[in-house]
Design an enzyme around this catalytic site. Structure first.
Site, PDB file in Angstrom:
ATOM      1  N   LYS A   1      44.640  46.349  43.802  1.00  0.00           N
ATOM      2  CA  LYS A   1      44.109  46.536  45.155  1.00  0.00           C
ATOM      3  C   LYS A   1      45.057  47.415  45.981  1.00  0.00           C
ATOM      4  O   LYS A   1      46.181  47.711  45.535  1.00  0.00           O
ATOM      5  CB  LYS A   1      43.918  45.155  45.807  1.00  0.00           C
TER       6      LYS A   1
ATOM      7  N   TYR B   1      31.650  43.153  46.286  1.00  0.00           N
ATOM      8  CA  TYR B   1      31.918  41.813  46.820  1.00  0.00           C
ATOM      9  C   TYR B   1      30.649  41.144  47.363  1.00  0.00           C
ATOM     10  O   TYR B   1      30.748  40.224  48.175  1.00  0.00           O
ATOM     11  CB  TYR B   1      32.989  41.888  47.907  1.00  0.00           C
TER      12      TYR B   1
ATOM     13  N   PHE C   1      35.312  35.727  55.728  1.00  0.00           N
ATOM     14  CA  PHE C   1      36.316  36.770  55.511  1.00  0.00           C
ATOM     15  C   PHE C   1      35.732  38.059  54.925  1.00  0.00           C
ATOM     16  O   PHE C   1      36.471  38.984  54.586  1.00  0.00           O
ATOM     17  CB  PHE C   1      37.444  36.249  54.618  1.00  0.00           C
TER      18      PHE C   1
ATOM     19  N   ARG D   1      42.177  36.692  33.806  1.00  0.00           N
ATOM     20  CA  ARG D   1      42.151  35.797  34.980  1.00  0.00           C
ATOM     21  C   ARG D   1      43.367  34.868  34.966  1.00  0.00           C
ATOM     22  O   ARG D   1      43.978  34.623  36.002  1.00  0.00           O
ATOM     23  CB  ARG D   1      40.855  34.959  34.991  1.00  0.00           C
TER      24      ARG D   1
ATOM     25  N   THR E   1      43.540  32.543  42.982  1.00  0.00           N
ATOM     26  CA  THR E   1      43.143  33.437  44.075  1.00  0.00           C
ATOM     27  C   THR E   1      44.155  33.418  45.216  1.00  0.00           C
ATOM     28  O   THR E   1      44.544  34.458  45.732  1.00  0.00           O
ATOM     29  CB  THR E   1      41.751  33.025  44.607  1.00  0.00           C
TER      30      THR E   1
ATOM     31  N   ARG F   1      49.812  37.246  40.566  1.00  0.00           N
ATOM     32  CA  ARG F   1      49.810  36.807  41.972  1.00  0.00           C
ATOM     33  C   ARG F   1      50.965  35.858  42.249  1.00  0.00           C
ATOM     34  O   ARG F   1      51.541  35.856  43.349  1.00  0.00           O
ATOM     35  CB  ARG F   1      48.466  36.143  42.292  1.00  0.00           C
TER      36      ARG F   1
ATOM     37  N   ASN G   1      46.271  39.803  47.729  1.00  0.00           N
ATOM     38  CA  ASN G   1      46.633  39.168  46.454  1.00  0.00           C
ATOM     39  C   ASN G   1      46.633  40.145  45.277  1.00  0.00           C
ATOM     40  O   ASN G   1      46.431  39.761  44.137  1.00  0.00           O
ATOM     41  CB  ASN G   1      45.762  37.925  46.201  1.00  0.00           C
TER      42      ASN G   1
ATOM     43  N   HIS H   1      42.304  42.429  41.385  1.00  0.00           N
ATOM     44  CA  HIS H   1      40.977  41.867  41.148  1.00  0.00           C
ATOM     45  C   HIS H   1      40.721  41.824  39.649  1.00  0.00           C
ATOM     46  O   HIS H   1      41.128  42.734  38.924  1.00  0.00           O
ATOM     47  CB  HIS H   1      39.880  42.741  41.791  1.00  0.00           C
TER      48      HIS H   1
ATOM     49  N   GLU I   1      30.479  44.885  37.318  1.00  0.00           N
ATOM     50  CA  GLU I   1      31.564  45.592  38.006  1.00  0.00           C
ATOM     51  C   GLU I   1      31.956  46.876  37.273  1.00  0.00           C
ATOM     52  O   GLU I   1      32.245  47.896  37.906  1.00  0.00           O
ATOM     53  CB  GLU I   1      32.756  44.642  38.182  1.00  0.00           C
TER      54      GLU I   1
HETATM   55  P1  DAT Z   1      39.195  36.182  43.050  1.00  0.00           P
HETATM   56  O1  DAT Z   1      39.709  37.499  43.579  1.00  0.00           O
HETATM   57  O2  DAT Z   1      40.323  35.321  42.523  1.00  0.00           O
HETATM   58  O3  DAT Z   1      38.050  36.325  42.074  1.00  0.00           O
HETATM   59  P2  DAT Z   1      37.195  35.346  45.002  1.00  0.00           P
HETATM   60  O4  DAT Z   1      36.199  36.091  44.186  1.00  0.00           O
HETATM   61  O5  DAT Z   1      36.889  33.933  45.343  1.00  0.00           O
HETATM   62  O6  DAT Z   1      38.638  35.358  44.308  1.00  0.00           O
HETATM   63  O7  DAT Z   1      37.446  36.118  46.365  1.00  0.00           O
HETATM   64  C1  DAT Z   1      37.527  37.521  46.396  1.00  0.00           C
HETATM   65  C2  DAT Z   1      38.666  37.921  47.280  1.00  0.00           C
HETATM   66  O8  DAT Z   1      38.387  37.515  48.622  1.00  0.00           O
HETATM   67  C3  DAT Z   1      40.013  37.265  46.956  1.00  0.00           C
HETATM   68  O9  DAT Z   1      40.703  37.932  45.925  1.00  0.00           O
HETATM   69  C4  DAT Z   1      40.707  37.335  48.265  1.00  0.00           C
HETATM   70  C5  DAT Z   1      39.603  37.154  49.282  1.00  0.00           C
HETATM   71  N1  DAT Z   1      39.500  35.753  49.705  1.00  0.00           N
HETATM   72  C6  DAT Z   1      39.042  34.714  48.980  1.00  0.00           C
HETATM   73  N2  DAT Z   1      39.083  33.576  49.663  1.00  0.00           N
HETATM   74  C7  DAT Z   1      39.583  33.902  50.884  1.00  0.00           C
HETATM   75  C8  DAT Z   1      39.882  33.179  52.067  1.00  0.00           C
HETATM   76  N3  DAT Z   1      39.672  31.863  52.154  1.00  0.00           N
HETATM   77  N4  DAT Z   1      40.395  33.875  53.110  1.00  0.00           N
HETATM   78  C9  DAT Z   1      40.601  35.204  53.048  1.00  0.00           C
HETATM   79  N5  DAT Z   1      40.346  35.948  51.970  1.00  0.00           N
HETATM   80  C10 DAT Z   1      39.843  35.306  50.912  1.00  0.00           C
HETATM   81 MG    MG Z   2      36.117  36.966  42.332  1.00  0.00          MG
END
Ligand code: DAT
Ligand code: MG
Length: 148
Positions: free
Chosen positions: A9, A49, A57, A85, A91, A102, A112, A115, A126
């Site tokens: 990212k 996303y 968020f 993963r 996350t 991470r 973080n 992705h 994706e």
């Molecule tokens: P991951 O990236 O581990 O697959 P995710 O798909 O649940 O996680 O979320 C996508 C991204 O969104 C994540 O990398 C960071 C952001 N994110 C997730 N939960 C969040 C939160 N509670 N507050 C802010 N950003 C968040």
């Molecule tokens: Mg995800």
């Protein structure tokens, strides 16, 4: 062989972590089949996303991922989706174990670093969003007989 979509990212690119991150997947024994440094458009970010559209968020997430170049990659290998993963860690970096990406390089959930696709369906979707078929390479990596 299974493929996954991984992306350093904008925070990881700006912090100079492209090399460190790709090295981990190379050393593991996975094969890089496509990669590019690119800006993500808002339209692509919203598509990528899409599952988070209703989350509070979402706006921040789209702002963040479009804020600077990302390093988009496709990696191939046995069980690469789940293993990548695990190598990424949780996350929220505060819950990510040491020795994960991470866990080692990030502090806050909004920044973080990486992705990674979370399922075969997400990986196919994706990869299709970020890469054209002709941007993916097909080759035998020397030494793969020492991995498999
Ligand atoms: P991951 O990236 O581990 O697959 P995710 O798909 O649940 O996680 O979320 C996508 C991204 O969104 C994540 O990398 C960071 C952001 N994110 C997730 N939960 C969040 C939160 N509670 N507050 C802010 N950003 C968040
Ligand atoms: Mg995800």
């Amino acid at each position: 062989m299974e493929k996954t979509y991984l992306m350093v990212k904008p925070d990881g690119v700006q912090r100079g972590l492209i090399g460190e991150i790709t090295a981990r997947f190379e050393k593991k024994g996975f094969r890089l089949v496509g990669a590019k440094l690119m800006h993500v458009s808002r339209e692509t970010a919203e598509k990528h996303y899409g599952e988070h559209k209703e989350r509070p968020f979402f706006g921040e997430l789209v702002d963040f991922i479009t804020s600077g170049p990302v390093f988009a990659m496709v990696w191939e290998g046995e069980n690469v989706i789940a293993t990548a993963r695990q190598m990424m860690g949780a996350t929220n970096p505060k819950d990510a174990a040491p020795a994960t990406i991470r866990g080692d390089y990030a502090v806050s959930v909004g920044k973080n670093i990486i992705h990674g696709s979370d399922s075969p369906e997400s990986a196919a979707r994706e990869i299709g969003i970020f890469f054209k078929e002709e941007e993916l390479t097909h080759y035998q990596k020397s030494g793969s007989e020492w991995v498999y």
